[in-house]
Design a protein around this motif. Structure first.
Motif, mmCIF file in Angstrom:
data_model
loop_
_atom_site.group_PDB
_atom_site.id
_atom_site.type_symbol
_atom_site.label_atom_id
_atom_site.label_comp_id
_atom_site.label_asym_id
_atom_site.label_seq_id
_atom_site.Cartn_x
_atom_site.Cartn_y
_atom_site.Cartn_z
ATOM 1 N N GLU A 197 0.670 -1.378 0.069
ATOM 2 C CA GLU A 197 -0.215 0.050 -0.116
ATOM 3 C C GLU A 197 0.954 1.256 0.074
ATOM 4 O OE1 GLU A 197 -1.467 -0.347 4.331
ATOM 5 O OE2 GLU A 197 -1.240 -2.078 3.475
ATOM 6 N N ASP A 198 2.280 1.036 0.242
ATOM 7 C CA ASP A 198 2.988 2.220 0.167
ATOM 8 C C ASP A 198 4.383 1.855 -0.354
ATOM 9 O OD1 ASP A 198 3.529 4.792 1.216
ATOM 10 O OD2 ASP A 198 3.177 4.183 3.479
ATOM 11 N N SER A 199 5.193 2.694 -0.748
ATOM 12 C CA SER A 199 6.489 2.416 -1.126
ATOM 13 C C SER A 199 7.254 2.349 0.065
ATOM 14 C CB SER A 199 6.892 3.695 -2.032
ATOM 15 O OG SER A 199 8.359 3.796 -2.032
ATOM 16 N N CYS A 200 8.589 1.687 -0.134
ATOM 17 C CA CYS A 200 9.209 1.835 0.927
ATOM 18 C C CYS A 200 9.907 3.118 1.399
ATOM 19 C CB CYS A 200 10.566 0.710 0.834
ATOM 20 S SG CYS A 200 11.618 1.194 -0.461
ATOM 21 N N TYR A 201 9.839 3.954 0.288
ATOM 22 C CA TYR A 201 10.673 5.347 0.542
ATOM 23 C C TYR A 201 9.672 6.486 1.109
ATOM 24 C CZ TYR A 201 14.128 2.981 -2.425
ATOM 25 O OH TYR A 201 14.961 2.100 -2.636
ATOM 26 N N THR A 202 8.392 6.099 1.053
ATOM 27 C CA THR A 202 7.262 7.161 1.542
ATOM 28 C C THR A 202 6.641 6.507 3.053
ATOM 29 O OG1 THR A 202 5.544 5.946 0.107
ATOM 30 C CG2 THR A 202 6.403 8.129 -0.597
ATOM 31 N N HIS A 203 7.027 5.402 3.458
ATOM 32 C CA HIS A 203 6.642 4.845 4.678
ATOM 33 C C HIS A 203 7.446 5.209 5.400
ATOM 34 C CE1 HIS A 203 5.739 1.852 7.612
ATOM 35 N NE2 HIS A 203 7.254 1.183 7.850
ATOM 36 N N ASP A 204 6.805 5.384 6.944
ATOM 37 C CA ASP A 204 7.639 6.137 7.839
ATOM 38 C C ASP A 204 8.154 4.827 8.868
ATOM 39 O OD1 ASP A 204 8.513 7.526 10.218
ATOM 40 O OD2 ASP A 204 6.614 8.462 10.449
ATOM 41 N N PHE A 205 9.648 5.019 8.764
ATOM 42 C CA PHE A 205 10.346 3.744 9.310
ATOM 43 C C PHE A 205 10.586 4.044 10.891
ATOM 44 C CE2 PHE A 205 11.339 2.216 5.158
ATOM 45 C CZ PHE A 205 11.347 0.425 5.309
ATOM 46 N N LEU A 252 15.264 -2.164 2.568
ATOM 47 C CA LEU A 252 14.370 -1.832 3.739
ATOM 48 C C LEU A 252 15.286 -1.135 4.876
ATOM 49 C CD1 LEU A 252 11.589 -4.474 3.817
ATOM 50 C CD2 LEU A 252 11.772 -2.263 2.439
ATOM 51 N N LEU A 253 16.383 -2.037 5.313
ATOM 52 C CA LEU A 253 17.074 -1.579 6.438
ATOM 53 C C LEU A 253 17.795 -0.345 6.274
ATOM 54 C CD1 LEU A 253 18.626 -5.185 7.176
ATOM 55 C CD2 LEU A 253 17.451 -3.629 8.867
ATOM 56 N N PHE A 254 18.270 -0.109 5.051
ATOM 57 C CA PHE A 254 19.126 1.182 4.927
ATOM 58 C C PHE A 254 18.342 2.388 4.687
ATOM 59 C CE2 PHE A 254 22.878 -1.705 4.824
ATOM 60 C CZ PHE A 254 23.819 -0.726 5.216
ATOM 61 N N GLU A 255 17.088 2.267 4.220
ATOM 62 C CA GLU A 255 15.744 3.052 4.220
ATOM 63 C C GLU A 255 15.647 3.574 5.426
ATOM 64 O OE1 GLU A 255 13.372 6.312 3.030
ATOM 65 O OE2 GLU A 255 15.382 5.457 2.011
ATOM 66 N N GLY A 256 15.572 2.408 6.246
ATOM 67 C CA GLY A 256 15.225 2.711 7.761
ATOM 68 C C GLY A 256 16.417 3.381 8.506
ATOM 69 N N MET A 257 17.595 3.262 8.230
ATOM 70 C CA MET A 257 18.730 3.746 9.040
ATOM 71 C C MET A 257 18.461 5.107 8.493
ATOM 72 S SD MET A 257 22.790 2.893 8.357
ATOM 73 C CE MET A 257 22.865 3.726 6.920
ATOM 74 N N ARG A 258 18.487 5.448 7.290
ATOM 75 C CA ARG A 258 18.392 7.007 6.772
ATOM 76 C C ARG A 258 17.313 7.580 7.523
ATOM 77 N NH1 ARG A 258 16.204 10.238 3.368
ATOM 78 N NH2 ARG A 258 14.221 8.785 3.001
#
Length: 265
Positions: A197-205, A252-258
């Motif tokens: 339902e969401d891109s990993c780049y718009t999802h709030d991690f 996912l991990l690195f987008e989360g880290m960012r």
């Protein structure tokens, strides 16, 4: 102490640790090579035996650690012994017998705002090891291996972690028990899906997030999928249909880290 014969009883016991049933029975496993042995010693893992190739001598990188470890037996062995205990065609000059660490999921569950990777049926040891390495690199709080995953102590898994298995909690757990416990403590259970339902780049991690990664063939099990709070998609511009489990987890991990402010944004 020295052991030259590959037929020695102790050598046979060490060699048997290449098989999961013997690792499970004894609660021990083998790590091979200077780097991994050094990581085990630095992490103060319970190293029982350090065996090194008599012809090549004790690697200089390990000499500094020998005095610091209490109760570790250091044994010089022949190349034949090294070869018998090795899982590779080109054996390393040193290996260690390590006792498995008895750690439960509780240590991960109690961490606030935790970033955790949960593997469900990821059978390839290289993928499991690589995901542990990526989780370590991204500053995750732990990795949980559910049923059907490659054994953490499989020699290929250990090699693929490149020592990261000693840097963060990696535990085996029953996902049907662990995931509801995590959710009760405020964790958002997130999986990847081509219909996310969401891109990993718009999802709030931010906040407590547990990232569920399934096998490449089947994805996460229906039982695990029923517990998921949100599924997100990794957008792709090219024509590849999907990414392998380790690649997906790493993105996912690195987008989360960012997003969480790690890595010096």
């Amino acid at each position: 102490m020295e052991i030259i014969s590959a037929q020695n009883t102790r050598v046979k016991e060490w060699a048997a640790l290449q098989e999961k049933k013997h690792r499970d029975k004894t609660g021990k496993y083998i790590v091979e090579g200077i780097h991994l042995v050094q990581e085990a010693l630095l992490a103060e893992a319970e190293v029982e035996i350090l065996a090194y190739d008599l012809d090549k001598g004790m690697p200089s990188e390990l000499k500094a650690h020998l005095q610091a470890v209490q109760g570790m037996e250091v044994i010089g062995v022949s190349a034949a012994v090294i070869s018998k205990c090795s899982s590779t065609n080109t054996p390393q000059p040193v290996f260690a017998v390590v006792r498995k660490e008895q750690q439960g999921v509780e240590g991960i569950l109690v961490k606030p705002d935790s970033l955790v990777v949960v593997l469900d049926g990821v059978q390839d040891p290289g993928n499991v090891g690589t995901i542990i390495r990526s989780a370590d690199a991204a500053g995750a709080d732990g990795v949980i291996l559910g049923q059907g995953c490659a054994d953490l102590y499989n020699p290929k898994t250990i090699r693929s972690t490149m020592g990261s298995m000693f840097h963060l909690p990696v535990v085996e757990g029953d996902l049907s028990v662990v995931l509801p416990q995590a959710r009760e403590r405020g964790a958002l259970l997130v999986s990847t899906s081509l219909t996310g339902e969401d891109s990993c780049y718009t999802h709030d991690f931010r906040g407590s997030q547990w990232l569920l990664i399934g096998s490449e063939g089947k994805g996460i099990s229906p039982e695990t999928a029923a517990l998921v709070d949100k599924s997100i998609i990794i957008p792709m511009a090219g024509r590849a249909e999907s990414l392998n489990a380790a690649m997906a987890a790493t993105i996912l991990l690195f987008e989360g880290m960012r997003q969480r402010g790690g890595g010096g944004e």
